[in-house]
Design an enzyme around this catalytic site. Structure first.
Site, short mmCIF file in Angstrom:
data_model
loop_
_atom_site.label_atom_id
_atom_site.label_comp_id
_atom_site.label_asym_id
_atom_site.label_seq_id
_atom_site.Cartn_x
_atom_site.Cartn_y
_atom_site.Cartn_z
N ASN A 235 0.81 -1.37 0.14
CA ASN A 235 -0.14 -0.03 0.10
C ASN A 235 0.77 1.26 0.05
O ASN A 235 0.42 2.35 0.43
CB ASN A 235 -1.06 -0.20 1.25
CG ASN A 235 -2.07 -1.01 1.06
OD1 ASN A 235 -2.60 -1.38 -0.11
ND2 ASN A 235 -2.30 -1.81 2.34
N GLU A 288 -9.19 9.61 1.01
CA GLU A 288 -8.61 10.54 2.17
C GLU A 288 -8.13 11.87 1.65
O GLU A 288 -7.71 11.69 0.35
CB GLU A 288 -7.46 9.91 2.80
CG GLU A 288 -6.00 9.52 2.20
CD GLU A 288 -5.11 9.35 2.97
OE1 GLU A 288 -5.15 9.79 4.12
OE2 GLU A 288 -3.97 8.94 2.56
P1 ADP Z 1 -2.53 6.01 3.58
O1 ADP Z 1 -2.88 6.88 4.50
O2 ADP Z 1 -1.56 4.97 4.37
O3 ADP Z 1 -1.80 6.50 2.48
P2 ADP Z 1 -4.79 5.20 2.07
O4 ADP Z 1 -6.50 5.29 2.55
O5 ADP Z 1 -4.56 6.29 1.31
O6 ADP Z 1 -3.85 5.24 3.31
O7 ADP Z 1 -4.49 4.00 1.48
C1 ADP Z 1 -3.37 3.64 0.83
C2 ADP Z 1 -3.44 2.67 -0.37
O8 ADP Z 1 -4.38 1.64 -0.15
C3 ADP Z 1 -4.26 3.41 -1.44
O9 ADP Z 1 -3.26 4.06 -2.31
C4 ADP Z 1 -4.91 2.07 -2.16
O10 ADP Z 1 -3.90 1.45 -3.03
C5 ADP Z 1 -5.15 1.05 -0.98
N1 ADP Z 1 -6.78 1.23 -0.50
C6 ADP Z 1 -6.88 2.16 0.25
N2 ADP Z 1 -8.39 2.03 0.62
C7 ADP Z 1 -8.91 1.16 -0.36
C8 ADP Z 1 -10.15 0.59 -0.59
N3 ADP Z 1 -11.21 0.93 0.08
N4 ADP Z 1 -10.38 -0.39 -1.65
C9 ADP Z 1 -8.91 -0.52 -2.27
N5 ADP Z 1 -7.68 -0.14 -2.11
C10 ADP Z 1 -7.57 0.66 -0.97
MG MG Z 2 -2.90 7.78 1.04
#
Ligand code: ADP
Ligand code: MG
Ligand code: ADP
Length: 663
Positions: A235, A288
């Site tokens: 991620n 986010e």
């Molecule tokens: P962070 O604050 O760690 O960046 P995010 O919410 O932006 O957290 O999520 C990081 C990554 O995880 C995203 O770029 C995506 O690849 C994956 N991700 C997050 N939420 C989802 C979701 N609901 N469905 C699919 N992939 C997700």
């Molecule tokens: Mg993020």
């Protein structure tokens, strides 16, 4: 304008902010921890303030120390960079209370958006399409199961305060939730000091597309188009680009409008990023908002011509934005590769150590031949000889390419990666180069599962393509001839060249600095010219049949190990007689390491969990090693009885050091 700014960060982003300040005639103060005393940022800053021990919790995260450094040096404003205090609303408020300008959004906007649950509430109210799910806190495992079943599997369990890819887990079943909910909760508590959890639908293989926004203190907000950051591992982003190959004008405008609406809803007044996941059908859902400068901001700068750090400084000072949405347009295509100190051949585990050699590609314009070209930008905070320490993010630099079209930018990135030379620690350059060469990446069919899809068994390098075999052959012959000439050897014409196990006969001719290599078996001639190499140099540059390439070279017991992008092979150049003999020699066997547990990276042994005489089953924990703030659990690969234990808790170990031997 401000006359002095303090940078509350380190590494490449400290250097990045200094560069803009210098251009704007603003003096800089850099704070540094013990680990960063000799860093490039410290060298470049006008003034520096020491703020304590290496762990961030004792230096870069201590608000009192940063505030004291501002007051002591008379800095009027603080740029927080990313990570550390950049999304900390109480720090932004502290600055305001002390009369120091925080170069970022107002504390209210950070508070509203820094929390994933709160930001989803705001987004929903602002008419932004959100990932379906439960916008609220989950009380306990039973609640988590009920909500997950309402949403429908798969779901994602997330820490509301999470960031940097931490505090996230996918659940495909009730059992996954039973295991995952407490795990995410305790990770959230220990990493972020906040154990609020929410659950949303997991969108399968989506694309990560985010909109850069920019606001000022006069109510103006624009968006600077999108970046696609779908190439991720754990991620976390590895390769980003702008614009996205998925979007059309209508989708871009719709996403931009939603991002601007959300930013306006929280009176956003700086640079920020609204992140979405998007389906291959161009549907998109809010994830986010990051209320700070983003790591991958250079790709936006390259396609818009704007300096985002300058824009943040101007907004913070109170200037109104000098342009509106209609003045902005996308120019060309940009790609960023994050160069990490990690070993792609070993599951991307961190690989800390000294940059014994650090030789990045030349920044600026380069030719791709036939009138095409690309621009290279490399944002780094390191120099040759610097240490990548275990205390901070293992990023070495951010390598960007720009070109008028996506494919030219991809080709430019491929060439720039060839020209990047690092020794002393493991790095992901061969991996990044492999992605640039993949047809799927080139055609823009991206998804956040790209790395898992394309490298299901991990990365093991690639086998040379026909063109790469030609490159390795030609480079090997040219180097071998130079070395034999130096040693006073005869200048023979006929050679047998081994590339790995394949061999071919080559007839060589040289005239006016141009080598012609006639490949007997397939009746073709290669032309090698413009050779830039001498014995001992690690990079060999030349043109093969007119096309420029660079390979990296290491001397081997006999011959060379040559790497072109992701393809690495042993290259041997022999006379036909020696080649006959070589073919008859038995192959040397690698040492048998199957009965040993070897440290996969340099680090600190947190615990040794086995003792001599103990029977260990497959998969059982042998020891835990910490490196780069990551705890790596080392497990037994097969059953065995422990014969020797060579390390104990508290020991520092090197990569490849034997930790445990089985009988
Ligand atoms: P962070 O604050 O760690 O960046 P995010 O919410 O932006 O957290 O999520 C990081 C990554 O995880 C995203 O770029 C995506 O690849 C994956 N991700 C997050 N939420 C989802 C979701 N609901 N469905 C699919 N992939 C997700
Ligand atoms: Mg993020
Ligand atoms: P981006 O979306 O810009 O790629 P990331 O979410 O990956 O940003 O984080 C940017 C930087 O900030 C990284 O160096 C990451 O390690 C750090 N970071 C972000 N959030 C946190 C957090 N909550 N705790 C620790 N480090 C974080």
């Amino acid at each position: 304008m401000f006359s002095k700014i303090l940078i509350a960060n380190r590494g490449e982003i400290a250097v990045r902010v200094i560069k803009t300040c210098r251009r704007m005639g603003i003096k800089t103060v850099v704070v540094y921890s013990e680990a960063d005393a000799d860093s490039l940022g410290v060298e470049m800053a006008d003034e520096t303030v020491f703020i304590g021990p290496a762990p961030a919790s004792e230096s870069y995260l201590v608000q009192d120390k940063i505030i004291a450094a501002c007051l002591q040096t008379g800095a009027q404003a603080v740029h927080p960079g990313f990570g550390f205090l950049s999304e900390n609303a109480s720090f932004a408020q502290r600055c305001a209370d002390e009369g120091i300008v925080f170069i970022g959004p107002n504390p209210g906007a950070i508070r509203a958006m820094g929390d994933k649950i709160e930001s989803k509430k705001f987004a929903e109210a602002a008419g932004v399409s959100c990932v379906p799910g439960h916008i609220g806190e989950i009380d306990d495992t039973a609640h988590a199961i009920r909500i997950s079943e309402e949403i429908g599997y798969p779901v994602m369990i997330k820490a509301s305060a999470g960031g940097g890819g931490k505090g996230i887990r996918v659940a495909h079943s009730r059992q996954d939730v039973e295991e995952g909910f407490p795990a995410v909760r305790s990770e959230a508590k220990s990493s972020f000091g906040d154990d609020r959890i929410f659950i949303e639908k997991f969108i399968t293989s989506p694309r990560h597309i985010e909109i850069q926004v920019l606001g000022d203190k006069h109510g103006n907000v624009v968006h600077l188009f999108e970046r696609e950051c779908s190439i991720q591992r754990r991620n976390q982003k590895v390769i980003e680009e702008a614009p996205s190959p998925l979007l059309d004008e209508a989708t871009r405008a719709a996403m931009g409008a939603q991002a601007v609406a959300l930013a306006k809803a929280v009176n956003y007044d700086s640079a920020g990023t609204v992140e979405f996941v998007a389906g291959q059908d161009k549907s998109f859902y809010f994830l986010e908002m990051n209320t700070r400068l983003q790591v991958e901001h250079p790709v936006t700068e390259l396609i818009t011509g704007l300096d985002l750090v300058e824009q943040m400084i101007r907004s913070a000072f109170g200037e109104a934005m000098a342009f509106g949405q209609k003045d902005l347009k996308i120019n060309g295509w940009a790609i960023e590769s994050r160069i990490y100190a990690e070993d792609p051949y070993r599951k991307f585990l961190p690989s800390i150590g000294r940059l014994v050699r650090y030789d990045p590609p030349v920044e600026g314009e380069h030719s791709l031949g036939e009138g095409g070209g690309y621009v290279v930008r490399n944002d780094a905070g390191v120099r040759e000889g610097d240490e990548i320490s275990m205390f901070y993010d293992p990023m070495i630099s951010k390598l960007c390419s720009w070109a008028p079209t996506r494919l030219a930018a991809v080709d430019g990135m491929g060439r720039a990666l060839e020209d990047f030379h690092i020794e002393g620690l493991g790095h992901n350059i061969p991996f990044l180069a492999a992605v640039m060469d993949q047809e799927r990446f080139r055609s823009g069919k991206l998804s956040t599962s790209y790395i898992v899809d394309e490298f299901p068994d991990g990365f093991a390098g690639t086998t040379p393509t026909a063109l790469q075999s030609d490159i390795l052959t030609a480079a090997g012959v040219a180097m071998h001839r130079m070395m034999t000439k130096r040693a006073g050897g005869s200048d023979r014409r006929d050679w047998v060249v081994f590339v790995g196990h394949d061999s071919r006969r080559v007839d060589v001719d040289e005239a006016g600095g141009v080598l012609s290599l006639y490949l007997e078996g397939d009746d073709r001639t290669l032309t090698l010219e413009g050779v830039d190499w001498r014995p001992g140099k690690a990079l060999f540059r030349a043109r093969l049949n007119g096309a420029a390439f660079t390979v990296s070279v290491a001397a081997a017991a006999e011959g060379f190990v040559i790497r072109h992008r992701a393809a690495k092979a042993k290259v041997l150049v022999l006379s036909p007689n020696s080649a006959d003999l070589h073919g008859k020699l038995p192959e040397k066997k690698a040492a048998d390491t199957s009965k040993m547990i070897i440290s996969p990276m340099p680090g600190l042994v947190v615990s040794m969990d086995v003792e001599v005489g103990q029977t260990v089953r497959e998969g059982e924990v042998v020891c835990v090693i910490e490196a780069m703030k990551m705890q790596n659990i080392i497990r037994a690969e097969r059953e065995g009885v422990v014969k020797v234990v060579s390390a104990k808790g508290g020991d520092s170990v090197a990569a490849d050091e034997v930790l445990v031997e089985f009988g």
